[in-house]
Design a protein around this motif. Structure first.
Motif, short mmCIF file in Angstrom:
data_model
loop_
_atom_site.label_atom_id
_atom_site.label_comp_id
_atom_site.label_asym_id
_atom_site.label_seq_id
_atom_site.Cartn_x
_atom_site.Cartn_y
_atom_site.Cartn_z
N LYS A 1 24.10 -13.63 -35.51
CA LYS A 1 24.38 -14.83 -34.93
C LYS A 1 23.64 -15.85 -35.49
O LYS A 1 24.05 -16.95 -35.65
CB LYS A 1 24.25 -14.87 -33.36
CG LYS A 1 25.44 -13.85 -32.60
CD LYS A 1 25.06 -14.08 -31.01
CE LYS A 1 26.38 -12.89 -30.35
NZ LYS A 1 26.00 -13.07 -28.99
N GLN A 2 22.18 -15.42 -35.49
CA GLN A 2 21.40 -16.58 -35.95
C GLN A 2 21.70 -16.92 -37.46
O GLN A 2 21.83 -18.17 -37.71
CB GLN A 2 19.84 -16.12 -35.93
CG GLN A 2 19.39 -16.01 -34.62
CD GLN A 2 17.83 -15.46 -34.50
OE1 GLN A 2 17.62 -14.66 -35.26
NE2 GLN A 2 17.27 -15.99 -33.28
N SER A 3 21.92 -16.09 -37.98
CA SER A 3 22.01 -16.33 -39.82
C SER A 3 23.61 -17.19 -39.89
O SER A 3 23.71 -17.95 -40.83
CB SER A 3 22.13 -14.89 -40.64
OG SER A 3 23.00 -14.22 -40.27
N THR A 4 24.45 -16.57 -39.10
CA THR A 4 25.56 -17.18 -39.09
C THR A 4 25.48 -18.74 -38.77
O THR A 4 26.08 -19.54 -39.44
CB THR A 4 26.68 -16.66 -38.09
OG1 THR A 4 26.69 -15.23 -38.55
CG2 THR A 4 27.94 -17.02 -38.16
N CYS A 5 24.96 -19.04 -37.39
CA CYS A 5 24.55 -20.33 -37.11
C CYS A 5 23.90 -21.22 -38.17
O CYS A 5 24.23 -22.40 -38.42
CB CYS A 5 23.97 -20.33 -35.87
SG CYS A 5 24.85 -19.89 -34.38
N GLU A 6 22.87 -20.78 -38.84
CA GLU A 6 22.23 -21.32 -40.01
C GLU A 6 23.14 -21.68 -41.06
O GLU A 6 23.02 -22.80 -41.39
CB GLU A 6 20.96 -20.57 -40.50
CG GLU A 6 19.79 -20.49 -39.31
CD GLU A 6 18.75 -19.41 -39.70
OE1 GLU A 6 18.72 -18.98 -40.80
OE2 GLU A 6 17.98 -19.09 -38.97
N ALA A 7 23.82 -20.75 -41.26
CA ALA A 7 24.72 -20.97 -42.41
C ALA A 7 25.84 -21.91 -42.17
O ALA A 7 25.94 -23.21 -42.98
CB ALA A 7 25.65 -19.68 -42.88
N ARG B 1 19.43 -1.16 -28.44
CA ARG B 1 18.74 -1.85 -28.93
C ARG B 1 18.85 -2.50 -30.10
O ARG B 1 18.73 -3.71 -30.68
CB ARG B 1 17.05 -1.41 -28.73
CG ARG B 1 16.83 -1.62 -27.10
CD ARG B 1 15.27 -1.32 -27.07
NE ARG B 1 14.83 -0.10 -27.56
CZ ARG B 1 14.75 0.95 -26.84
NH1 ARG B 1 15.19 1.12 -25.64
NH2 ARG B 1 14.25 2.26 -27.28
N LYS B 2 18.99 -1.46 -31.25
CA LYS B 2 19.00 -1.78 -32.75
C LYS B 2 20.32 -2.84 -32.73
O LYS B 2 20.29 -3.69 -33.64
CB LYS B 2 19.30 -0.49 -33.31
CG LYS B 2 17.90 0.15 -33.97
CD LYS B 2 16.95 -0.66 -34.71
CE LYS B 2 15.97 -0.12 -35.07
NZ LYS B 2 14.87 -0.98 -35.97
N PHE B 3 21.35 -2.35 -32.29
CA PHE B 3 22.60 -2.89 -32.34
C PHE B 3 22.38 -4.55 -31.89
O PHE B 3 22.99 -5.38 -32.48
CB PHE B 3 23.74 -2.42 -31.55
CG PHE B 3 24.49 -1.56 -32.77
CD1 PHE B 3 25.76 -1.91 -33.53
CD2 PHE B 3 24.62 -0.20 -33.03
CE1 PHE B 3 26.53 -1.24 -34.27
CE2 PHE B 3 25.06 0.60 -33.88
CZ PHE B 3 26.11 -0.06 -34.53
N SER B 4 21.85 -4.59 -30.74
CA SER B 4 21.53 -5.66 -30.10
C SER B 4 20.72 -6.68 -31.02
O SER B 4 21.17 -8.03 -31.26
CB SER B 4 20.76 -5.72 -28.71
OG SER B 4 21.43 -5.21 -27.70
N SER B 5 19.80 -6.12 -31.81
CA SER B 5 18.69 -6.99 -32.48
C SER B 5 19.77 -7.33 -33.84
O SER B 5 19.52 -8.33 -34.24
CB SER B 5 17.64 -5.93 -33.08
OG SER B 5 16.89 -6.48 -34.08
N ILE B 6 20.52 -6.54 -34.22
CA ILE B 6 21.44 -6.63 -35.60
C ILE B 6 22.10 -7.92 -35.24
O ILE B 6 22.38 -8.85 -35.78
CB ILE B 6 22.10 -5.63 -36.15
CG1 ILE B 6 21.00 -4.57 -36.71
CG2 ILE B 6 23.09 -5.73 -37.01
CD1 ILE B 6 21.73 -3.34 -36.92
#
Length: 166
Positions: free
Chosen positions: A47-53, A37-42
């Protein structure tokens, strides 16, 4: 892969610990679930921060590309003068484009684009541009008249005068 490696590492630690205290399969299963779960969350956050960047960089790049810069007044004057003095055939040769580009401090492709856009705009709205064309024609006529007057004056001052016989 990193998740699997970390899970294997934790399982090895739990096996080591099982020598000193009892560890149930349910506890191992719970720990593996927490790790996944932790790895999936990370992974999701990455992915989100990469997409935003990527989106930020993309918008900055597009903004930089779209930044419009007009030519100087002098460059526009030079291009308009050429356009209106060659109105019967407003298609400058490659040599003329190169000369205009040098005079205006712009690239040959910018000169080509300017003439393409000018021809299109001129054809779409001949009435509006007719006034501009007349302005440039008058300016050319005044320049030519000044040149003729200067030449005439130059000839009068340089030619010998004949004395009056009288």
């Amino acid at each position: 892969q990193a998740c699997n490696e970390f899970t294997t590492h934790v399982m090895n630690l739990l096996r080591e610990q099982s020598r000193t205290r009892p560890i149930s399969p349910k506890e191992i299963e719970r720990m593996v679930g927490i790790i996944h779960r932790k790895f999936s969350s990370i992974q999701m956050q990455l992915k989100q921060s990469t997409c935003e960047a990527v989106m930020i960089l993309r918008s900055r790049f597009l903004d930089a590309r779209r930044k419009r810069r007009n030519f100087s007044k002098q460059a526009t004057e030079i291009l308009n003068e050429y356009f209106y003095s060659h109105l019967s055939n407003p298609y400058p040769s490659e040599e003329a484009k190169e000369e205009l580009a040098k005079k205006c401090s712009i690239t040959v492709s910018q000169v080509s684009n300017w003439f393409g856009n000018k021809r299109i705009r001129y054809k779409k709205n001949i009435g509006k541009f007719q006034e501009e064309a007349n302005l440039y024609a008058a300016k050319t006529a005044v320049t030519a008249a000044h040149a003729v007057a200067a030449a005439v004056q130059n000839n009068q001052t340089n030619s010998p005068t004949t004395p009056n016989s009288g």
